[in-house]
Design an enzyme around this catalytic site. Sequence first.
Site, short mmCIF file in Angstrom:
data_model
loop_
_atom_site.label_atom_id
_atom_site.label_comp_id
_atom_site.label_asym_id
_atom_site.label_seq_id
_atom_site.Cartn_x
_atom_site.Cartn_y
_atom_site.Cartn_z
N LYS A 159 42.42 20.78 42.08
CA LYS A 159 41.10 21.01 41.48
C LYS A 159 41.22 21.85 40.22
O LYS A 159 40.66 21.50 39.17
CB LYS A 159 40.17 21.72 42.46
CG LYS A 159 38.90 22.26 41.79
CD LYS A 159 38.03 23.10 42.70
CE LYS A 159 38.39 24.54 42.72
NZ LYS A 159 37.86 25.36 41.61
N CYS B 73 29.26 35.06 39.57
CA CYS B 73 29.25 34.28 40.81
C CYS B 73 29.61 35.24 41.95
O CYS B 73 29.69 36.44 41.78
CB CYS B 73 30.25 33.14 40.72
SG CYS B 73 31.93 33.70 40.91
C1 EPZ Z 1 40.68 30.70 37.92
O1 EPZ Z 1 39.49 31.38 37.60
C2 EPZ Z 1 40.37 29.86 39.14
N1 EPZ Z 1 39.30 28.92 38.81
C3 EPZ Z 1 39.93 30.75 40.30
O2 EPZ Z 1 39.81 29.91 41.44
C4 EPZ Z 1 41.02 31.78 40.59
O3 EPZ Z 1 40.55 32.68 41.57
C5 EPZ Z 1 41.39 32.54 39.31
O4 EPZ Z 1 41.73 31.62 38.26
C6 EPZ Z 1 42.59 33.45 39.54
O5 EPZ Z 1 43.70 32.69 39.95
C7 EPZ Z 1 39.63 27.81 38.11
O6 EPZ Z 1 40.77 27.60 37.74
C8 EPZ Z 1 38.50 26.86 37.80
P1 EPZ Z 1 40.95 34.43 35.56
P2 EPZ Z 1 39.39 32.13 36.16
O7 EPZ Z 1 40.48 34.28 34.17
O8 EPZ Z 1 40.22 31.43 35.16
C9 EPZ Z 1 39.54 38.84 34.47
C10 EPZ Z 1 38.81 28.77 43.21
O9 EPZ Z 1 38.52 29.18 44.34
N2 EPZ Z 1 39.15 38.25 33.18
O10 EPZ Z 1 42.40 34.19 35.87
O11 EPZ Z 1 37.95 32.36 35.88
C11 EPZ Z 1 38.67 38.33 35.61
O12 EPZ Z 1 37.50 39.12 35.73
C12 EPZ Z 1 38.53 29.64 42.02
O13 EPZ Z 1 39.39 27.68 42.96
C13 EPZ Z 1 38.73 39.09 32.17
O14 EPZ Z 1 38.64 40.31 32.34
O15 EPZ Z 1 40.07 33.51 36.53
C14 EPZ Z 1 39.58 38.48 36.80
O16 EPZ Z 1 39.53 39.82 37.25
C15 EPZ Z 1 37.78 30.92 42.39
N3 EPZ Z 1 38.39 38.53 30.96
C16 EPZ Z 1 40.97 38.21 36.23
O17 EPZ Z 1 40.84 38.38 34.81
C17 EPZ Z 1 38.46 37.18 30.73
O18 EPZ Z 1 38.16 36.74 29.60
C18 EPZ Z 1 41.51 36.81 36.49
O19 EPZ Z 1 40.53 35.88 36.06
C19 EPZ Z 1 38.90 36.35 31.78
C20 EPZ Z 1 39.24 36.91 32.99
#
Ligand code: EPZ
Length: 418
Positions: A22, A116
Amino acid sequence: MNKFIVHGPTRLRGEVEISGAKNAVVAILPATLLVDGVSHIENVPRISDVRIIMDILRSLGAEVEWQDNVLTVDSRRITSCEVDYKYAKKLRASYYFMGSLLGRCGKAVVALPGGCALGARPIDQHIKTFKGLGAEVRIEHGSVYCTSASLNSTHIYFDVVSVGATINAMLGACKAKGLTILENVAKEPHIVDVANFLNAMGANISGAGTDVIKIRGVARLGGGSYAVIPDQIEAGTFMMAAAATRGDVLVRNVIPKHMECISGKLREMNVGVEEFDDSIRVFVDRPLQNARVKTMPYPGFPTDMQPQTAVLMATVEGTGSIKESIWESRFRYTEELKRMGADITVSGETATINGGAKLTGAPVKACDLRAGAAMIIAGLVANGRTEIEEIEYIERGYEDIVRKFNALGANIERVTED
Ligand code: EPZ
């Protein structure tokens, strides 16, 4: 309202086939907008997130259709560069249209997805990247406006390891002039899959899966075919379910390398894990012992496996613990598990699980995608009937989950109540 009714307890036995990833597909499909041609994508899971992305692609002028089990996207004629809020509010990954539309049209208007169940979900690192590539970025009326007459290479060091920002940077940079260097990037399997898709279409990206990604901009991406990798988290979910129900399951169509952290933790808990070329057998033939987990970016223990692991820990004598280091609030599901008899205490970013309690079926709800999968596992372990509400979360990311579990001996019904 749609619900899952899970009758337990059940020991899962048999074989399950894992679908396409996904978190790779929700990026690869928006990336087809960068292709001036036709993309043929194989192994796309039929989940609601994919259906929403198909609607978005069509709203932008692309032609999208299933041809047998291949999803074909013809993005030669793009008529819009705006993704409406009605889509963004349903699909967090709509932010990938920022990078792909900016790379295709030099302009992108994408509604902010908002927060979310997991927390605020900021996109500052995405915006930092687009500005680094030379785009003007502003947020107005709940949307992100990105414009750039021409994108130019940049050198980005991410402040946090972000899957989404890493992928959006690759999307924005693959047609930017010059050599873009990204550091402190995410290394998940789906990052590598998106890079491989873009390269299959004619991009020039190296280093995906390591700490530094280099992207040399190309003038055009042509069409082509690509097969999505198996879903690491779906595979891990079935591995946890096999262990929690004390079953014996062969999880097929996996890449064992992607599962190493999950397999390692299960072995540490005395769960039997046998690896083959493209499958993994999970079984229990001795008493289990509890463990400690800290979620980390890949290759660490995936945060998306956290709720499912808590259910396994609740079935094992002794004390287990989970430290969530990625998301600020990913323990809401523990309140649902406690209603089934689990003994869990959450303090800050750590959940402590006093395992061995006998779980009993109860009406519960899915708090998010992975929490919903955990409720199914808990229902399979529990004695009695578990009703799971808000299953739309689950069906966003798991293809045919009821059929797959029932083929392993589970007794799950999907019902609709007025
Ligand atoms: C992806 O989300 C996944 N979703 C999430 O899976 C997964 O939990 C996450 O990566 C971590 O592995 C998809 O791929 C669609 P991040 P994403 O940017 O990309 C912080 C599922 O169940 N952050 O890696 O949104 C953020 O707050 C879903 O399949 C910033 O601070 O996650 C978090 O603490 C749930 N600034 C951390 O980084 C930003 O600009 C990791 O987030 C971006 C993120």
